[in-house]
Design a protein around this motif. Structure first.
Motif, PDB file in Angstrom:
ATOM      1  N   VAL A 169       6.243  -1.212  -5.819  1.00 21.95           N
ATOM      2  CA  VAL A 169       5.326  -0.924  -6.926  1.00 21.95           C
ATOM      3  C   VAL A 169       5.070  -2.198  -7.718  1.00 21.95           C
ATOM      4  CG1 VAL A 169       4.938   0.485  -8.975  1.00 21.95           C
ATOM      5  CG2 VAL A 169       6.264   1.413  -7.063  1.00 21.95           C
ATOM      6  N   ASP A 170       3.797  -2.455  -8.004  1.00 27.31           N
ATOM      7  CA  ASP A 170       3.419  -3.648  -8.757  1.00 27.31           C
ATOM      8  C   ASP A 170       2.339  -3.227  -9.752  1.00 27.31           C
ATOM      9  OD1 ASP A 170       2.803  -6.143  -9.651  1.00 27.31           O
ATOM     10  OD2 ASP A 170       1.827  -6.820  -7.797  1.00 27.31           O
ATOM     11  N   GLY A 171       2.760  -2.709 -10.919  1.00 27.59           N
ATOM     12  CA  GLY A 171       1.818  -2.210 -11.926  1.00 27.59           C
ATOM     13  C   GLY A 171       1.048  -1.020 -11.389  1.00 27.59           C
ATOM     14  N   ASP A 172      -0.278  -1.075 -11.451  1.00 25.48           N
ATOM     15  CA  ASP A 172      -1.051   0.061 -10.936  1.00 25.48           C
ATOM     16  C   ASP A 172      -1.449  -0.149  -9.477  1.00 25.48           C
ATOM     17  OD1 ASP A 172      -2.821  -1.941 -11.326  1.00 25.48           O
ATOM     18  OD2 ASP A 172      -4.285  -0.756 -12.459  1.00 25.48           O
ATOM     19  N   SER A 204      -4.748  -0.084  -4.249  1.00 26.46           N
ATOM     20  CA  SER A 204      -4.777   0.438  -5.626  1.00 26.46           C
ATOM     21  C   SER A 204      -4.517   1.923  -5.637  1.00 26.46           C
ATOM     22  CB  SER A 204      -6.095   0.154  -6.337  1.00 26.46           C
ATOM     23  OG  SER A 204      -7.005  -0.478  -5.526  1.00 26.46           O
ATOM     24  N   MET A 205      -3.995   2.392  -6.759  1.00 26.66           N
ATOM     25  CA  MET A 205      -3.749   3.831  -6.924  1.00 26.66           C
ATOM     26  C   MET A 205      -4.884   4.425  -7.739  1.00 26.66           C
ATOM     27  SD  MET A 205       0.337   4.148  -7.421  1.00 26.66           S
ATOM     28  CE  MET A 205       0.644   2.761  -8.498  1.00 26.66           C
ATOM     29  N   PRO A 206      -5.171   5.716  -7.579  1.00 33.71           N
ATOM     30  CA  PRO A 206      -4.512   6.625  -6.643  1.00 33.71           C
ATOM     31  C   PRO A 206      -4.850   6.301  -5.188  1.00 33.71           C
ATOM     32  CG  PRO A 206      -6.388   7.707  -7.678  1.00 33.71           C
ATOM     33  CD  PRO A 206      -6.221   6.392  -8.370  1.00 33.71           C
ATOM     34  N   CYS A 207      -3.895   6.624  -4.321  1.00 29.59           N
ATOM     35  CA  CYS A 207      -4.114   6.421  -2.892  1.00 29.59           C
ATOM     36  C   CYS A 207      -3.252   7.393  -2.109  1.00 29.59           C
ATOM     37  CB  CYS A 207      -3.793   4.980  -2.491  1.00 29.59           C
ATOM     38  SG  CYS A 207      -2.088   4.515  -2.768  1.00 29.59           S
TER      39      CYS A 207
END
Ligand SMILES: Cc1cc2nc3c(=O)[nH]c(=O)nc-3n(C[C@H](O)[C@H](O)[C@H](O)COP(=O)(O)OP(=O)(O)OC[C@H]3O[C@@H](n4cnc5c(N)ncnc54)[C@H](O)[C@@H]3O)c2cc1C
Ligand SMILES: Nc1ncnc2c1ncn2[C@@H]1O[C@H](COP(=O)(O)O)[C@@H](O)[C@H]1O
Lengths: 259, 322
Positions: free
Chosen positions: A149-152, A171-174
């Protein structure tokens, strides 16, 4: 981070020999032992480990009949906070795309940053995760074997040929489909199962989800099962163990298998 | 019947074996059709790939794009949606790129999707009749696919005999200008190469390979004992690596090593296509498995139906006595 993990109840191939029924139109389902799809167990473990690091919650979800509840409960015993069962007669004859459509409708009712599926289930289709991502219009990666995990954003690795790994930033959401070996799923004891035995698992049907018949109409259907005829097959060595070993040693010598 | 397109895998100008397998699969779907190919990538080698494919495909759609130096499924999916006619039948190889790209593509094209197809029995109007396997190859299934709104399919590598006829006399059609917007929310960073292991099983002439049937980490000893007696190396199937009982470098299969031994002893291995896909050079395969119906017996040369935990130590003993 809110994580949704899709899990499926499947016949456990390590506990059962999969055989055809008398009519040949299905596998013999009497006495089959079911469990959670192997890949999904890794996905749940990964979700739990991410939430341990960055906070948030893990929800497990399954499209299936009442008996799928037991699988949800098992994953809740591992540590998932919530379970949701999506069940309706209308879902029974659907295909992978229909399953993805049902899951999509449930995803829309929540607020998830990350959705995990297994890389594949019992019929080896490896389809639901990628379809769900496309329906949600979010990025997808399959065969994921590391997540950081790296921020968003997430830094993820995909397993490709030869044990090599393809690294991406996503990028999230994914939606990510998880490959076995990404972690070591924790053991679930009888006590853990008991703890969640009375937790209520909400069930949603087609009407609750707003899924219409067209969304789950199957374009892909299984007509029947059969046993493949792949040519001659192996010569099975017969006799008692000593005789078998004697024959095998002769063959190994002849083929250069003994040095 | 709709137009059929094969997605061509290639690397550094070398076309993957599956390219001609997909051509064969396309002809099984529609014997009268001349299938088309799609070749996506960048650089000089792209033209070489396209020129090779005209022998086997009618039209070879070339899409050159500098953003796609590495075949990134997210971008290629967008590109294909932009260039392909609706209702097409699209064929991919069932490997890591196809698995990443194809299911989502079927949704974006609003087509039916079938993965890991091992055979095509034909078409009845727009209904395709296909064969798949389930439960790791323990049973096969006939599957029908309504392709009236198009279909996306991934075909198992090695399942279709390559179409070597090379008489298509096709032509390259440059579609690069139609690629459109390829912005995606996933960015390819790099390839991390596998770590080398303590032994190089790709060089081994004789392998004693263990699968899930070994049951316990401690039992690995019986495999190492046998290997020592035979002068062999120990390799394994994926679950043994997943459990961290042996390093990844000892895993045989599509996501592990490709081995070319003379003799391969598959002990407690069911014979999934991902495992067998890593065994090349037509070795003498001995399968030791307690389930007489295990798929491995279909592909092995010789089979022993027994509990490997009993059988291997006895075999070791007898070999040591020689
Ligand atoms: C994208 C992808 C890539 C993959 N890549 C690979 C790969 O590179 N390599 C690979 O191996 N797999 C790979 N797999 C996994 C593959 O699909 C199978 O799950 C795996 O090969 C099964 O391993 P197995 O045969 O050891 O286990 P199982 O399928 O569980 O088979 C175990 C066998 O052992 C037998 N057995 C059990 N106990 C005993 C005993 N005491 N004595 C004798 N026999 C016994 C059983 O009858 C059974 O046939 C991949 C999967 C995916 C989705
Ligand atoms: N009925 C289902 N309910 C919930 N998730 C599912 C279901 N079927 C498939 N999935 C998810 O999709 C993954 C891939 O399955 P499949 O595409 O069927 O091979 C599984 O590992 C699950 O995570």
């Amino acid at each position: 981070m809110e994580i949704l993990v899709c899990v499926k109840r499947v016949p456990d191939t390590s506990e059962n020999e999969i055989e055809l029924n008398g009519a040949g139109n299905d596998i013999d389902r009497d006495d089959l032992v079911y469990s959670v799809n192997e890949w999904d167990n890794y996905a749940v473990e990964e979700a739990l480990q991410i939430v341990d690091k960055v906070g948030g919650g893990v929800t497990v979800i399954s499209v299936g009949d009442d008996e799928s509840e037991e699988v949800l409960r098992r994953e809740m015993a591992m540590g998932a906070d919530k379970g949701i069962l999506l069940s309706d007669d209308a879902f029974e004859e659907t295909d992978g795309r229909g399953i993805a459509a049902v899951l999509k409708a449930a995803v829309d009712k929540g607020n998830y940053d990350l959705i995990l599926t297994g890389a594949q289930a019992d019929d080896g289709a490896a389809q639901v995760g990628g379809m769900l991502a496309a329906m949600m219009d979010v990025p997808f990666a399959s065969l994921v074997n590391t997540i950081e995990v790296d921020g968003d954003k997430l830094k993820i690795g995909r397993e490709i040929e030869g044990g090599n790994q393809e690294m991406h930033e996503i990028s999230m959401p994914c939606v990510l489909s998880i490959q076995t070996g990404i972690n070591e799923p924790r053991y679930v004891g009888i006590r853990g199962i008991r703890k969640v035995a009375s937790v209520e698992i909400p069930t949603m049907g087609a009407a609750d989800l707003g899924v219409d018949a067209a969304a789950v109409a199957a374009r892909v259907k299984r007509a029947d099962y059969f046993l493949p005829d792949l040519g001659e097959g192996a010569e099975i060595l017969e006799g008692d163990t000593d005789e078998i070993i004697e024959k095998l040693i002769e063959l190994l010598k002849a083929k250069g298998g003994l040095k | 019947m709709a137009q059929i397109f094969s997605y061509i895998l290639h690397k550094d100008g070398v076309v993957d074996d599956t390219a001609l397998e997909l051509a064969a699969a396309a002809k099984k779907i529609d014997a009268g059709a001349t299938p088309n190919a799609i070749v996506v990538g960048s650089g000089d080698s792209l033209d070489a790939v396209c020129n090779e494919m005209v022998a086997s495909y009618g039209e070879v759609w070339k899409v050159a794009n500098d953003a796609i130096t590495y075949p990134d499924a997210e971008m290629i999916r967008k590109l294909l949606v932009n260039i392909l006619p609706a209702d097409s039948i699209l064929l991919f190889a069932h490997e890591h790129l196809g698995m990443d790209l194809a299911p989502g593509l079927s949704v974006k094209m609003d087509s039916a999707f079938v993965s890991d197809v091992v055979d095509v029995e034909g078409a009845d109007g727009a209904t395709l009749k296909l064969v798949r396997q389930e439960f790791g190859g323990a049973v096969s299934a006939h599957v029908t696919c309504d392709a009236s709104q198009g279909a996306v399919m991934t075909m198992r590598p090695g399942a279709f005999a390559a179409d070597e006829s090379k008489g298509a006399g096709g032509q390259v059609v440059d579609k690069s200008a139609e690629a459109g917007d390829l912005a995606v929310n996933r960015k390819f960073l790099e390839i991390v190469e596998a770590e080398a292991g303590d032994v190089d099983i790709t060089k081994s002439e004789v392998l004693v390979s263990c699968g899930r049937g070994i049951e316990d980490e401690e039992n690995l000893e019986i495999a190492f004992d046998l290997a020592k007696a035979m002068g062999a190396d120990v390799s394994c199937s994926r679950p043994i690596v997943d459990a961290k009982w042996l390093p990844k470098a000892r895993q045989v299969g599509t996501s592990g090593q490709t081995v070319k031994p003379k003799v391969y002893l598959a002990c407690g291995i069911s014979g999934s296509f991902q495992h067998m896909g890593g065994i090349k050079g037509n070795p003498f395969i001995v399968a030791i498995n307690k389930n007489p119906k295990a798929p491995i017996f279909q592909v092995a040369d010789v089979g022993v139906v027994d509990d490997m935990l009993d059988f291997l130590p006895e075999l070791t003993e007898k070999i040591e006595e020689l």
